[in-house]
Design a protein around this motif. Structure first.
Motif, PDB file in Angstrom:
ATOM      1  N   UNK A 168       0.961  -1.385  -0.276  1.00 33.42           N
ATOM      2  CA  UNK A 168      -0.085   0.180  -0.246  1.00 33.42           C
ATOM      3  C   UNK A 168       1.037   1.628  -0.114  1.00 33.42           C
ATOM      4  N   UNK A 169       1.048   2.728  -0.805  1.00 33.35           N
ATOM      5  CA  UNK A 169       0.921   3.822  -1.197  1.00 33.35           C
ATOM      6  C   UNK A 169      -0.150   4.397   0.668  1.00 33.35           C
ATOM      7  N   UNK A 170       1.504   4.962   1.820  1.00 31.77           N
ATOM      8  CA  UNK A 170       1.086   5.110   2.749  1.00 31.77           C
ATOM      9  C   UNK A 170       1.638   6.381   3.111  1.00 31.77           C
ATOM     10  N   UNK A 171       2.265   6.703   2.476  1.00 28.16           N
ATOM     11  CA  UNK A 171       3.178   8.043   2.211  1.00 28.16           C
ATOM     12  C   UNK A 171       2.452   9.266   2.611  1.00 28.16           C
ATOM     13  N   UNK A 172       3.001   9.426   3.913  1.00 32.08           N
ATOM     14  CA  UNK A 172       1.732  10.530   4.650  1.00 32.08           C
ATOM     15  C   UNK A 172       0.579  10.650   5.226  1.00 32.08           C
ATOM     16  N   UNK A 173       0.465   9.465   5.341  1.00 32.51           N
ATOM     17  CA  UNK A 173      -0.342   9.047   6.023  1.00 32.51           C
ATOM     18  C   UNK A 173      -1.035   9.327   7.134  1.00 32.51           C
ATOM     19  N   UNK A 174      -2.156  10.343   7.960  1.00 34.17           N
ATOM     20  CA  UNK A 174      -2.187   9.808   8.954  1.00 34.17           C
ATOM     21  C   UNK A 174      -2.668   8.178  10.051  1.00 34.17           C
ATOM     22  N   UNK A 175      -2.205   8.393  10.487  1.00 41.45           N
ATOM     23  CA  UNK A 175      -2.415   6.602  11.594  1.00 41.45           C
ATOM     24  C   UNK A 175      -1.865   6.953  12.802  1.00 41.45           C
ATOM     25  N   UNK A 176      -2.219   7.369  13.191  1.00 39.11           N
ATOM     26  CA  UNK A 176      -2.043   8.376  14.636  1.00 39.11           C
ATOM     27  C   UNK A 176      -3.315   7.805  15.154  1.00 39.11           C
ATOM     28  N   UNK A 177      -2.814   7.135  16.122  1.00 36.20           N
ATOM     29  CA  UNK A 177      -3.298   6.005  17.165  1.00 36.20           C
ATOM     30  C   UNK A 177      -4.152   4.837  16.679  1.00 36.20           C
ATOM     31  N   UNK A 178      -3.714   4.168  15.194  1.00 34.88           N
ATOM     32  CA  UNK A 178      -4.361   3.293  14.412  1.00 34.88           C
ATOM     33  C   UNK A 178      -4.493   2.165  14.908  1.00 34.88           C
ATOM     34  N   UNK A 179      -5.119   0.603  14.382  1.00 33.13           N
ATOM     35  CA  UNK A 179      -4.296  -0.454  15.596  1.00 33.13           C
ATOM     36  C   UNK A 179      -4.608  -0.525  14.313  1.00 33.13           C
ATOM     37  N   UNK A 180      -3.455  -1.677  13.738  1.00 31.94           N
ATOM     38  CA  UNK A 180      -2.330  -2.201  12.976  1.00 31.94           C
ATOM     39  C   UNK A 180      -2.463  -4.210  13.131  1.00 31.94           C
ATOM     40  N   UNK A 181      -2.804  -3.958  14.192  1.00 28.39           N
ATOM     41  CA  UNK A 181      -2.670  -5.064  14.877  1.00 28.39           C
ATOM     42  C   UNK A 181      -2.556  -6.198  13.849  1.00 28.39           C
ATOM     43  N   UNK A 182      -1.669  -7.398  13.640  1.00 30.57           N
ATOM     44  CA  UNK A 182      -1.626  -8.699  13.271  1.00 30.57           C
ATOM     45  C   UNK A 182      -1.433  -7.833  11.221  1.00 30.57           C
ATOM     46  N   UNK A 183      -1.733  -6.335  11.082  1.00 29.15           N
ATOM     47  CA  UNK A 183      -1.967  -6.160   9.695  1.00 29.15           C
ATOM     48  C   UNK A 183      -1.023  -6.138   8.948  1.00 29.15           C
ATOM     49  N   UNK A 184      -0.652  -6.964   7.473  1.00 35.04           N
ATOM     50  CA  UNK A 184      -0.055  -7.061   6.254  1.00 35.04           C
ATOM     51  C   UNK A 184       0.254  -5.995   5.777  1.00 35.04           C
ATOM     52  N   UNK A 185       1.456  -5.694   6.219  1.00 35.00           N
ATOM     53  CA  UNK A 185       1.902  -4.502   5.496  1.00 35.00           C
ATOM     54  C   UNK A 185       3.355  -4.587   4.984  1.00 35.00           C
ATOM     55  N   UNK A 186       3.481  -5.935   4.046  1.00 37.62           N
ATOM     56  CA  UNK A 186       4.499  -6.312   3.612  1.00 37.62           C
ATOM     57  C   UNK A 186       4.830  -5.278   2.675  1.00 37.62           C
ATOM     58  N   UNK A 187       6.227  -4.813   2.187  1.00 37.02           N
ATOM     59  CA  UNK A 187       6.419  -4.145   1.090  1.00 37.02           C
ATOM     60  C   UNK A 187       5.351  -2.658   1.157  1.00 37.02           C
ATOM     61  N   UNK A 188       4.721  -1.901   2.340  1.00 39.57           N
ATOM     62  CA  UNK A 188       4.149  -0.971   2.017  1.00 39.57           C
ATOM     63  C   UNK A 188       4.889   0.431   2.126  1.00 39.57           C
ATOM     64  N   UNK A 189       4.912   0.884   1.684  1.00 39.26           N
ATOM     65  CA  UNK A 189       5.918   2.703   1.587  1.00 39.26           C
ATOM     66  C   UNK A 189       4.894   3.615   2.610  1.00 39.26           C
ATOM     67  N   UNK A 190       5.885   3.682   3.980  1.00 41.07           N
ATOM     68  CA  UNK A 190       5.131   4.616   5.258  1.00 41.07           C
ATOM     69  C   UNK A 190       6.036   6.186   5.148  1.00 41.07           C
ATOM     70  N   UNK A 191       6.404   6.525   4.362  1.00 41.43           N
ATOM     71  CA  UNK A 191       7.494   7.587   4.302  1.00 41.43           C
ATOM     72  C   UNK A 191       6.704   8.176   4.628  1.00 41.43           C
ATOM     73  N   UNK A 192       6.993   9.070   5.337  1.00 40.34           N
ATOM     74  CA  UNK A 192       5.829  10.313   6.599  1.00 40.34           C
ATOM     75  C   UNK A 192       4.723  10.297   6.866  1.00 40.34           C
ATOM     76  N   UNK A 193       4.535   8.964   7.084  1.00 45.72           N
ATOM     77  CA  UNK A 193       2.998   8.633   7.695  1.00 45.72           C
ATOM     78  C   UNK A 193       3.589   9.168   8.993  1.00 45.72           C
TER      79      UNK A 193
END
Length: 270
Positions: free
Chosen positions: A188-213
């Motif tokens: 997933x392209x999550x660049x600059x995403x607002x994930x403050x306080x998000x519940x990402x328990x057991x999430x599949x983030x393989x290869x995700x782009x989290x730059x500046x998230x």
């Protein structure tokens, strides 16, 4: 703002409550020493915490509050030799831990180029927080740390928003506090995403782009960050990485360390 267990009186092993779960093998009340705490305030099973059922201990981070309380607030008087200080010390430790976490975030915010218009406010908040950490034990025990935390959180939110706004993205929906447990976000392209306080328990983030998230308070327990890019991620902590899974190809900010339990490589795995 990094834990120095050698100069701490095992405060996290005593002051905190443990609840038997996948994170802790036992129930333990706050103020009761863990049965694995040795006489020298070291953990007797430190090298075996995960197989012994104490993975929660491996992801905990006091941000240096332990040694601050032990060596500065109480001047090196430990709770075993000065038992009259024990109850108060265990009350002060969680307060100091919150203050040190705020120091971590504020220090990072002062490195964000887009947040420069807020630098004066951030420096003032940093100075106030540092002053609070130096209060006498009694004042720390009575401190309304939640009120101070709310004020700083609002400032950090503004700083993060400025930095994220500099990232061109199509999807600007807020995922603050979102339930993304087990979410399929591979690549997933999550660049600059607002994930403050998000519940990402057991999430599949393989290869995700989290730059500046923005990841302040995001729950990464058992999330798979293999091959993901977290360089420049905002307000990411070592504790969040320790709670997640990853591999040698996971890209991290320079100031954070690859957890030893991560796999060597999983590139191309299905």
């Amino acid at each position: 703002m990094r834990a120095d267990c050698a100069n701490c009186f095992g405060l996290c092993c005593v002051a905190l409550t443990l609840t038997a779960s996948s994170d802790f093998a036992i129930d333990k009340d706050a103020g009761t020493p863990c049965p694995h705490l040795a006489d020298d305030f070291r953990c007797g099973i430190h090298a075996r915490l995960r197989p012994e059922g104490f993975s929660g201990c491996t992801v905990y981070d006091c941000f240096g509050a332990g040694q601050k309380v032990s060596q500065e607030t109480y001047g090196g008087r430990d709770w075993r030799s000065a038992r009259d200080t024990a109850g108060q010390m265990f009350q002060v430790f969680p307060v100091m831990r919150q203050l040190h976490e705020l120091l971590w975030y504020l220090t990072e915010a002062l490195t964000l180029p887009a947040a420069e218009p807020l630098y004066a406010e951030l420096r003032e908040a940093l100075a106030v927080t540092e002053h609070l950490t130096a209060l006498p034990a009694g004042d720390l025990a009575d401190l309304d740390v939640s009120a101070h935390r709310d004020e700083v959180a609002a400032l950090l939110l503004r700083a993060g928003a400025r930095e994220r706004a500099a990232i061109p993205r199509r999807d600007r929906r807020s995922r603050r506090g979102a339930d993304l447990i087990g979410a399929r976000l591979r690549g997933a392209d999550l660049r600059g995403a607002e994930l403050r306080g998000a519940y990402l328990i057991a999430a599949d983030l393989r290869g995700a782009d989290l730059r500046r998230a923005e990841l302040i308070g995001a729950d990464f327990r058992d999330a798979d960050l293999s091959d993901a890019d977290l360089t420049g991620a905002l307000f990411l902590t070592q504790a969040q990485l320790n709670a997640a899974r990853g591999n040698a190809a996971t890209r991290l900010p320079d100031f954070l360390t690859r957890p030893p339990h991560w796999e060597p490589s999983r590139s191309g795995s299905g």
